[in-house]
Scaffold this active site. Structure first.
Site, PDB file in Angstrom:
ATOM      1  N   TYR A  62      44.963 -45.927  43.442  1.00  0.00           N
ATOM      2  CA  TYR A  62      45.110 -44.470  43.302  1.00  0.00           C
ATOM      3  C   TYR A  62      46.545 -44.071  43.645  1.00  0.00           C
ATOM      4  O   TYR A  62      47.180 -43.296  42.927  1.00  0.00           O
ATOM      5  CB  TYR A  62      44.102 -43.752  44.209  1.00  0.00           C
ATOM      6  CG  TYR A  62      44.132 -42.242  44.057  1.00  0.00           C
ATOM      7  CD1 TYR A  62      43.515 -41.612  42.981  1.00  0.00           C
ATOM      8  CD2 TYR A  62      44.786 -41.436  44.992  1.00  0.00           C
ATOM      9  CE1 TYR A  62      43.552 -40.220  42.838  1.00  0.00           C
ATOM     10  CE2 TYR A  62      44.828 -40.057  44.865  1.00  0.00           C
ATOM     11  CZ  TYR A  62      44.204 -39.444  43.785  1.00  0.00           C
ATOM     12  OH  TYR A  62      44.249 -38.067  43.650  1.00  0.00           O
ATOM     13  N   SER A  65      49.916 -36.271  43.553  1.00  0.00           N
ATOM     14  CA  SER A  65      49.193 -36.155  44.824  1.00  0.00           C
ATOM     15  C   SER A  65      50.202 -36.463  45.929  1.00  0.00           C
ATOM     16  O   SER A  65      51.249 -37.066  45.657  1.00  0.00           O
ATOM     17  CB  SER A  65      48.056 -37.193  44.870  1.00  0.00           C
ATOM     18  OG  SER A  65      47.534 -37.316  46.175  1.00  0.00           O
TER      19      SER A  65
HETATM   20  P1  NAI Z   1      37.427 -32.960  40.215  1.00  0.00           P
HETATM   21  O1  NAI Z   1      36.656 -34.207  40.184  1.00  0.00           O
HETATM   22  O2  NAI Z   1      36.805 -31.711  40.720  1.00  0.00           O
HETATM   23  O3  NAI Z   1      38.045 -32.665  38.769  1.00  0.00           O
HETATM   24  C1  NAI Z   1      38.571 -33.684  37.972  1.00  0.00           C
HETATM   25  C2  NAI Z   1      38.125 -33.443  36.542  1.00  0.00           C
HETATM   26  O4  NAI Z   1      38.737 -34.434  35.693  1.00  0.00           O
HETATM   27  C3  NAI Z   1      36.613 -33.574  36.362  1.00  0.00           C
HETATM   28  O5  NAI Z   1      36.082 -32.410  35.758  1.00  0.00           O
HETATM   29  C4  NAI Z   1      36.460 -34.788  35.469  1.00  0.00           C
HETATM   30  O6  NAI Z   1      35.364 -34.713  34.589  1.00  0.00           O
HETATM   31  C5  NAI Z   1      37.781 -34.788  34.723  1.00  0.00           C
HETATM   32  N1  NAI Z   1      38.066 -36.105  34.137  1.00  0.00           N
HETATM   33  C6  NAI Z   1      37.976 -37.314  34.734  1.00  0.00           C
HETATM   34  N2  NAI Z   1      38.262 -38.299  33.862  1.00  0.00           N
HETATM   35  C7  NAI Z   1      38.545 -37.683  32.678  1.00  0.00           C
HETATM   36  C8  NAI Z   1      38.924 -38.152  31.393  1.00  0.00           C
HETATM   37  N3  NAI Z   1      39.054 -39.468  31.128  1.00  0.00           N
HETATM   38  N4  NAI Z   1      39.152 -37.241  30.419  1.00  0.00           N
HETATM   39  C9  NAI Z   1      39.010 -35.912  30.661  1.00  0.00           C
HETATM   40  N5  NAI Z   1      38.647 -35.415  31.862  1.00  0.00           N
HETATM   41  C10 NAI Z   1      38.426 -36.287  32.853  1.00  0.00           C
HETATM   42  O7  NAI Z   1      38.739 -33.309  41.090  1.00  0.00           O
HETATM   43  P2  NAI Z   1      39.970 -32.432  41.591  1.00  0.00           P
HETATM   44  O8  NAI Z   1      40.072 -32.660  43.038  1.00  0.00           O
HETATM   45  O9  NAI Z   1      39.933 -31.068  41.064  1.00  0.00           O
HETATM   46  O10 NAI Z   1      41.153 -33.259  40.921  1.00  0.00           O
HETATM   47  C11 NAI Z   1      42.060 -32.700  39.987  1.00  0.00           C
HETATM   48  C12 NAI Z   1      43.355 -33.500  40.068  1.00  0.00           C
HETATM   49  O11 NAI Z   1      43.962 -33.303  41.337  1.00  0.00           O
HETATM   50  C13 NAI Z   1      43.158 -35.009  39.915  1.00  0.00           C
HETATM   51  O12 NAI Z   1      44.203 -35.547  39.118  1.00  0.00           O
HETATM   52  C14 NAI Z   1      43.265 -35.506  41.339  1.00  0.00           C
HETATM   53  O13 NAI Z   1      43.673 -36.857  41.409  1.00  0.00           O
HETATM   54  C15 NAI Z   1      44.301 -34.560  41.907  1.00  0.00           C
HETATM   55  N6  NAI Z   1      44.320 -34.437  43.345  1.00  0.00           N
HETATM   56  C16 NAI Z   1      43.221 -33.975  44.015  1.00  0.00           C
HETATM   57  C17 NAI Z   1      43.274 -33.878  45.398  1.00  0.00           C
HETATM   58  C18 NAI Z   1      42.127 -33.367  46.204  1.00  0.00           C
HETATM   59  O14 NAI Z   1      42.179 -33.471  47.443  1.00  0.00           O
HETATM   60  N7  NAI Z   1      41.097 -32.805  45.594  1.00  0.00           N
HETATM   61  C19 NAI Z   1      44.474 -34.262  46.156  1.00  0.00           C
HETATM   62  C20 NAI Z   1      45.549 -34.704  45.330  1.00  0.00           C
HETATM   63  C21 NAI Z   1      45.471 -34.784  43.977  1.00  0.00           C
END
Ligand code: NAI
Length: 267
Positions: free
Chosen positions: A172, A159
């Site tokens: 985080y 991130s």
């Molecule tokens: P999201 O919440 O839409 O997707 C994250 C997914 O990870 C979810 O489907 C969730 O069920 C899954 N997950 C969580 N814990 C888990 C586990 N223990 N085992 C398997 N799956 C698990 O969030 P998003 O935004 O798509 O995030 C994806 C990645 O991008 C994350 O690592 C997040 O930290 C990173 N990120 C997101 C940003 C944003 O602004 N949306 C910015 C920077 C990084």
């Protein structure tokens, strides 16, 4: 190679594939010819994404995986290698914000209630476990398979929070900073095996995780003001960066960090 397709014949595992950036990355990899095993703990959503890909003519299946469980990683990797013969790509995308329930946003956009003095050890450990340990376990688990395949690409989602600090949620930031430097060490250790490891650093992207901090509040306004390109990211903005790193176009790219943030950290 079909014209325009960047991943023909590649086998990819994508975690966090049920939602947001992970789901879009799974769709994008499949569109470009990869067979995608997308993993998550939200089974209905994940199965739906896989079905959508198959309906569109792509190759995908959904598997349940808790990225914090080593035994589940070992079983997954063995199954995928047995079924498909190899593993070329791992997208470690699953993550949590771990945003504490007591977070409030001031008119200035500064968040309170998430100071270190208020952060619980339990909250810290959970964020580190999913965001950092999950990436370690995934990387560790696929490396022997990628050595057998004589190469591979591992893409770890960090991130902008892994590069700069903020007023909020130090755990985080720490978890994402760990992903950044872990990726460089893994890249150095396995370059001899042609296994490339890179980190991706999204800015504020409109997904179910980020939406509460982006839309309809002061925090969102402050974040938009801090984004020079004048909009929040779309999952596809990040998925296309992952596609580049996954593909042979990035054959000489390892240990690098790809920032995709609308210019925010250029400031
Ligand atoms: P999201 O919440 O839409 O997707 C994250 C997914 O990870 C979810 O489907 C969730 O069920 C899954 N997950 C969580 N814990 C888990 C586990 N223990 N085992 C398997 N799956 C698990 O969030 P998003 O935004 O798509 O995030 C994806 C990645 O991008 C994350 O690592 C997040 O930290 C990173 N990120 C997101 C940003 C944003 O602004 N949306 C910015 C920077 C990084």
């Amino acid at each position: 190679m079909e014209p325009g397709k960047r991943l023909p014949g590649k086998i990819a595992i994508v975690t966090g594939g049920a939602s947001g950036i992970g789901a879009e990355t799974a769709r994008t990899f499949a569109l470009h010819g990869a067979s995608v095993v997308l993993c998550d703990m939200q089974d209905d959503l994940g199965a739906g994404v896989a079905q959508e890909i198959v309906d569109a003519g792509g190759a995908a299946e959904y598997r349940t995986l808790d990225v914090t469980k080593e035994d589940q990683w070992i079983a997954l990797v063995a199954d995928v290698e047995r079924k498909y013969g190899k593993i070329d790509i791992l997208g470690n995308i699953a993550g949590i914000s771990g945003r504490p329930a007591n977070m409030t946003v001031q008119a200035s956009g500064v968040m309170t209630g998430t100071g270190l003095a208020e952060q619980t050890l339990e909250n810290w450990n959970r964020i580190m476990e999913v965001n950092s340990t999950g990436v370690f376990l995934g990387t560790k688990s696929v490396i022997p398979a990628m050595q057998r395949a004589r190469g591979g690409s591992i893409i770890n989602i960090s991130s902008i929070c892994g590069i700069v600090g903020s007023f909020a949620n130090a755990a985080y930031h720490a978890s994402k900073g760990a992903v950044r430097i872990f990726s460089k060490s893994a890249a150095l250790q396995y370059a001899k095996d042609q296994i490339r490891v890179n980190s991706v650093h999204p800015g504020f992207v409109d997904t179910p995780m980020a939406r509460p901090g982006l839309l309809g509040n002061e925090s969102g306004k402050a974040r938009m003001d801090a984004t020079p390109l004048g909009r929040f990211g779309k999952p596809s903005d990040i998925a296309l960066g992952c596609l580049y790193l996954a593909s042979d176009d990035a054959a000489w790219v390892t240990g690098s960090e790809l920032v995709i943030d609308g210019g925010m950290t250029a400031n």
